[in-house]
Scaffold this motif. Structure first.
Motif, PDB file in Angstrom:
ATOM      1  N   THR A  34       0.839  -1.196   0.000  1.00 27.42           N
ATOM      2  CA  THR A  34       0.000   0.000   0.000  1.00 27.42           C
ATOM      3  C   THR A  34       0.873   1.245   0.000  1.00 27.42           C
ATOM      4  O   THR A  34       1.900   1.279   0.675  1.00 27.42           O
ATOM      5  N   TYR A  36       0.916   5.516   0.469  1.00 26.08           N
ATOM      6  CA  TYR A  36       0.243   6.695   0.981  1.00 26.08           C
ATOM      7  C   TYR A  36       1.020   7.936   0.541  1.00 26.08           C
ATOM      8  O   TYR A  36       2.230   7.894   0.339  1.00 26.08           O
ATOM      9  N   GLN A  38       1.559  12.091   1.645  1.00 31.68           N
ATOM     10  CA  GLN A  38       1.354  13.073   2.706  1.00 31.68           C
ATOM     11  C   GLN A  38       1.846  14.441   2.271  1.00 31.68           C
ATOM     12  O   GLN A  38       3.037  14.623   1.998  1.00 31.68           O
ATOM     13  N   GLY A  43      -2.569  14.847   7.119  1.00 31.05           N
ATOM     14  CA  GLY A  43      -2.368  13.432   7.371  1.00 31.05           C
ATOM     15  C   GLY A  43      -2.155  12.683   6.074  1.00 31.05           C
ATOM     16  O   GLY A  43      -2.519  13.157   5.004  1.00 31.05           O
ATOM     17  N   PRO A  44      -1.531  11.509   6.159  1.00 27.08           N
ATOM     18  CA  PRO A  44      -1.329  10.706   4.946  1.00 27.08           C
ATOM     19  C   PRO A  44      -2.649  10.352   4.271  1.00 27.08           C
ATOM     20  O   PRO A  44      -3.674  10.220   4.942  1.00 27.08           O
ATOM     21  N   PHE A  46      -4.415   7.643   1.451  1.00 27.70           N
ATOM     22  CA  PHE A  46      -4.303   6.396   0.701  1.00 27.70           C
ATOM     23  C   PHE A  46      -4.242   6.688  -0.794  1.00 27.70           C
ATOM     24  O   PHE A  46      -5.055   7.446  -1.316  1.00 27.70           O
ATOM     25  N   GLN A  49      -3.217   0.394  -3.718  1.00 21.60           N
ATOM     26  CA  GLN A  49      -2.885  -0.859  -3.036  1.00 21.60           C
ATOM     27  C   GLN A  49      -2.878  -1.991  -4.059  1.00 21.60           C
ATOM     28  O   GLN A  49      -3.701  -1.999  -4.978  1.00 21.60           O
ATOM     29  N   TYR A  87       4.823   7.145   1.173  1.00 23.61           N
ATOM     30  CA  TYR A  87       5.148   6.027   2.052  1.00 23.61           C
ATOM     31  C   TYR A  87       4.733   4.705   1.408  1.00 23.61           C
ATOM     32  O   TYR A  87       3.628   4.579   0.873  1.00 23.61           O
TER      33      TYR A  87
END
Lengths: 113, 117
Positions: A34, A36, A38, A43-44, A46, A49, A87
């Motif tokens: 997955t 992410y 930011q 906040g991160p 999505f 995936q 990430y």
């Protein structure tokens, strides 16, 4: 949980394609990959995936080779607004194990005019 | 809009003071989490909850307490703030592992920037 390794930072220019690779040599059979994103002071979020081969959505593509020991997040034709930290996370989907998700330092992508 | 709401957005505390950070989600998610993020670093899990009335420790739980009295709320408490707790705190929620394809996806709040002086 599988440990991930990704570049600390990358630079690109508007309109280019950016590929960020994540290594996860110890990925388990039931692990998913997955990504992410930011932005500063947020906040991160999505992004995408996948489990194997290729996944594409409106934001990015995720390429996963057959051995699954790495994955590549591809951002087509980046713009300044894609400047962010990205990430890569690896973990099981249907397990309580993902309540221990580890966010590493991520990859800081800087897109220049 | 549906999502995760954190209050307050900013706070300055003196060493030794206490405070509670509130996280609320309206997506009927089962799991909720509190993370902290320090400059140039990734997120570290403080505590999490797998359902109403449950809590568990994450990577860095010392100095924090949590409560999940209602499914939609997850509170993070600092009983005696220390300068080392200066950080940005993020709350997140997710479905459990038996649901939709994005069950693994977290939804994060916008963060609380806490400074302890």
């Amino acid at each position: 949980l599988a440990k991930t390794t990704q570049p600390i930072s990358m630079d690109s220019y508007e309109g280019q394609e950016v590929n960020i690779t994540c290594s996860h040599n110890n990925i388990a059979t039931n692990d998913y990959i997955t990504w992410y994103q930011q932005f500063p002071s947020q906040g991160p979020r999505f992004i995408i995936q996948g489990y194997k081969t290729k996944v594409t959505n409106e934001v990015a593509s995720l390429f996963i080779p057959a051995d699954r020991k790495s994955s590549t997040l591809s951002l087509p034709r980046v713009s300044l607004s894609d400047t962010a930290v990205y990430y890569c996370l690896v973990g099981p989907l249907f397990s309580g194990g993902y309540n221990k998700l580890i966010f590493g330092a991520g990859t800081r992508l800087a897109v220049h005019p | 809009n549906a999502g995760v709401t954190q209050t307050p957005k900013f706070r300055v505390l003196k060493t030794g003071q206490s405070m509670t950070l509130l996280c609320a989600q309206d997506m009927n998610h089962e799991y909720m989490y509190w993370y902290r993020q320090d400059p140039g670093m990734g997120l570290r899990l403080i505590h999490y909850s797998v359902g109403e009335g449950t809590t568990a420790k994450g990577e860095v739980p010392d100095g924090y307490n949590v409560s999940r009295l209602k499914k939609q709320n997850f509170l993070l408490g600092l009983e005696s703030a220390a300068p080392s707790q200066t950080s940005v705190y993020f709350c997140a929620s997710s479905l459990d592992g038996t649901g939709a394809p994005k069950a693994y996806g977290y939804t994060f709040g916008s963060g609380t920037r806490l400074t302890v002086v």
